[in-house]
Design an enzyme around this catalytic site. Structure first.
Site, PDB file in Angstrom:
ATOM      1  N   ILE A  24      29.942  13.144   1.406  1.00 39.24           N
ATOM      2  CA  ILE A  24      30.921  14.222   1.490  1.00 39.24           C
ATOM      3  C   ILE A  24      30.752  14.772   2.899  1.00 39.24           C
ATOM      4  O   ILE A  24      29.630  15.013   3.346  1.00 39.24           O
ATOM      5  CB  ILE A  24      30.672  15.295   0.396  1.00 39.24           C
ATOM      6  CG1 ILE A  24      31.683  16.444   0.487  1.00 39.24           C
ATOM      7  CG2 ILE A  24      29.264  15.829   0.395  1.00 39.24           C
ATOM      8  CD1 ILE A  24      31.578  17.436  -0.712  1.00 39.24           C
ATOM      9  N   SER A  25      31.839  14.921   3.636  1.00 34.99           N
ATOM     10  CA  SER A  25      31.735  15.338   5.042  1.00 34.99           C
ATOM     11  C   SER A  25      31.146  16.736   5.157  1.00 34.99           C
ATOM     12  O   SER A  25      31.223  17.547   4.242  1.00 34.99           O
ATOM     13  CB  SER A  25      33.116  15.325   5.709  1.00 34.99           C
ATOM     14  OG  SER A  25      33.731  14.072   5.573  1.00 34.99           O
TER      15      SER A  25
END
Ligand code: SAH
Length: 225
Positions: free
Chosen positions: A74-75
């Protein structure tokens, strides 16, 4: 315009996932140059801890990328905010395409800010979880597709904005073709051995490119998994 979506009370979180913890993340993002209030509001509204494994939920409001399985991440919240700011810059996009659904967090943030989000993922297992999260949070303006995102989503084109959340050697032609005139694409691209965050605005007679700086992303891969 912010499109309000009602969230369940148990999505508000407690302790390390509480509103106070989320507000601190927003303060960090402000300090690091994020200024679009619409984006900061969306970040307080979407419970990031619902987009990671429960074992990691206490770290969900740190400004870091986290593993989501299948060797994907997940960024980092800052990059999510930066790319969202870029997409909103200079207008109010209605239809936005995201390539690389991953956890679904970026799509959820976009869903608060634009009318319709189309998101494409090549790993079925990740898409399954993302779909469930969108359903549980009642994010009904997100449309998902299991496909190789290099090809975009031709039947829904043109898009006002296109966001790719994985790094490529070059910008896929198919994606540029699915951009409306005046629309903006944002994606990381490998340049001289470095990943750079690039925006491309489609003009009447060509494209206008801007480099927003160095970033770190997982690679854009071909085919389905
Ligand atoms: N936007 C995501 C970040 C995901 S990381 C989030 O908010 O969590 C990048 C994602 O891009 C991974 O899930 C990876 O599987 C996906 N991806 C890589 N190549 C792809 C392709 N060709 N088509 C669609 N998705 C791709």
């Amino acid at each position: 315009m912010i499109h309000k979506r009602k969230l369940h009370s148990n999505d508000r979180g407690i302790g390390m996932t509480s509103q106070g913890t989320r507000d601190r993340l927003v303060q960090t993002l402000r300090k690091e140059g994020i200024s679009d209030e619409r984006v900061l509001k969306a970040i307080t509204q979407i419970p990031r801890h619902k987009f990671v494994d429960e074992a990691l939920s206490s770290r969900a409001y740190e400004n870091t990328a986290l593993p989501i399985g299948q060797s994907q991440t997940i960024s980092q919240p800052w990059i999510v905010a930066r790319m969202t700011e870029a997409i909103l810059d200079g207008g109010q996009p209605e239809k936005v395409l995201e390539v690389g659904t991953g956890s679904g967090y970026q799509a959820a943030i976009l869903s608060q800010l634009v009318s319709k989000v189309f998101t494409v993922e090549r790993i079925d297992e990740l898409l399954k979880f993302a779909r469930r999260r969108f359903h549980n949070l009642r994010l009904n303006n997100i449309y998902v597709r299991y496909a190789d995102g290099h090809l975009g989503w031709p039947s829904q084109a043109p898009f006002d904005g296109i966001m790719v959340t994985a790094v490529a050697q070059s910008i896929p032609e198919e994606l540029l073709e699915q951009l409306r005139v005046g629309g903006l694409l944002v994606m990381p691209v490998e340049r001289n051995g470095q990943q750079r965050l690039i925006t491309v605005r489609r003009l009447e007679d060509g494209f206008d490119e801007t480099d927003l700086g160095a970033v770190v992303f997982v690679p854009l891969l071909s085919g389905l998994a």
